[in-house]
Enzyme design. Sequence first.
Site, mmCIF file in Angstrom:
data_model
loop_
_atom_site.group_PDB
_atom_site.id
_atom_site.type_symbol
_atom_site.label_atom_id
_atom_site.label_comp_id
_atom_site.label_asym_id
_atom_site.label_seq_id
_atom_site.Cartn_x
_atom_site.Cartn_y
_atom_site.Cartn_z
ATOM 1 N N GLY A 45 0.774 -1.224 -0.069
ATOM 2 C CA GLY A 45 0.034 -0.264 0.139
ATOM 3 C C GLY A 45 0.926 1.510 -0.114
ATOM 4 O O GLY A 45 0.746 2.132 0.494
ATOM 5 N N TYR A 72 -14.998 -2.064 6.510
ATOM 6 C CA TYR A 72 -13.317 -1.651 6.957
ATOM 7 C C TYR A 72 -13.139 -2.000 8.352
ATOM 8 O O TYR A 72 -12.180 -2.668 8.736
ATOM 9 C CB TYR A 72 -13.412 -0.241 6.807
ATOM 10 C CG TYR A 72 -12.151 0.565 7.158
ATOM 11 C CD1 TYR A 72 -10.944 -0.004 6.531
ATOM 12 C CD2 TYR A 72 -12.006 1.427 8.267
ATOM 13 C CE1 TYR A 72 -9.772 0.629 6.908
ATOM 14 C CE2 TYR A 72 -10.850 2.087 8.451
ATOM 15 C CZ TYR A 72 -9.730 1.840 7.704
ATOM 16 O OH TYR A 72 -8.604 2.303 7.958
#
Length: 317
Positions: free
Chosen positions: A6, A137
């Site tokens: 990421g 999430y």
Amino acid sequence: MILVTGSSGQIGTELVPYLAEKYGKKNVIASDIVQRDTGGIKFITLDVSNRDEIDRAVEKYSIDAIFHLAGILSAKGEKDPALAYKVNMNGTYNILEAAKQHRVEKVVIPSTIGVFGPETPKNKVPSITITRPRTMYGVTKIAAELLGQYYYEKFGLDVRSLRYPGIISYKAEPTAGTTDYAVEIFYYAVKREKYKCYLAPNRALPMMYMPDALKALVDLYEADRDKLVLRNGYNVTAYTFTPSELYSKIKERIPEFEIEYKEDFRDKIAATWPESLDSSEASNEWGFSIEYDLDRTIDDMIDHISEKLGIEGKHAL
Ligand code: SER
């Protein structure tokens, strides 16, 4: 060799050069599905939902530490929960399995205030509390914390995680979270444009500034293994404010700045999160502390964004 997943995101963009500065450019590899400029630091394309790709990278580059940042944040995750599950849940499982198999020494995972939910107390929330998130999430992030602890206890893999609040920064603009307004607002303020805020004026959330967030993650990474008790799920925070409090402080510096409020689905997400956190486990176990209070953060943000946009900053007013 340190692998960052990421690496093109809000935190990764700044963590990669921070790690390179600390441990040497040659010892850091950035990875993501899309590339950003890494300033000469090696970059590889890596989709964390693909186990083979991770295995190949870990083996090829003799990875001994992973900062696993890849993830779909709260707002984007509610638009596409299947994608959030795939990237966050499968991605974390793949990283942990690959780390176990290839004897990676340490895995550090940022978690989030998204692990909390409506039953969590609202203020000075301790690290160990009720965690019943209502976003995909949050569900995947509490699972990541629990998996991290499980892999430590069951397999001896040294996994560490901390829970970030909203992160304020100026290098890479965040686009997928609920707390992003606290970055976006500065761009409008500096451009002297009216900002339409998607959170309610009184929606308080915990936040911190990027330099403190980076230092916290690396301090946790470096902490003496034997001193960690909680190990996974440390709350870290710097301050709490509402959109209207942040607006007032920016307006003190840019008097013509205006705001209007138009709540959307992100305000409903934020309403399930705490207003303030207690980070005493992080302070006690590995010395977490902050350098930037809210005023210093705001001054620094305005200066840097003014410079970035080529607009004269507060000093010119
Ligand atoms: N910044 C994250 C989000 O808003 C919270 O950790 O989704």
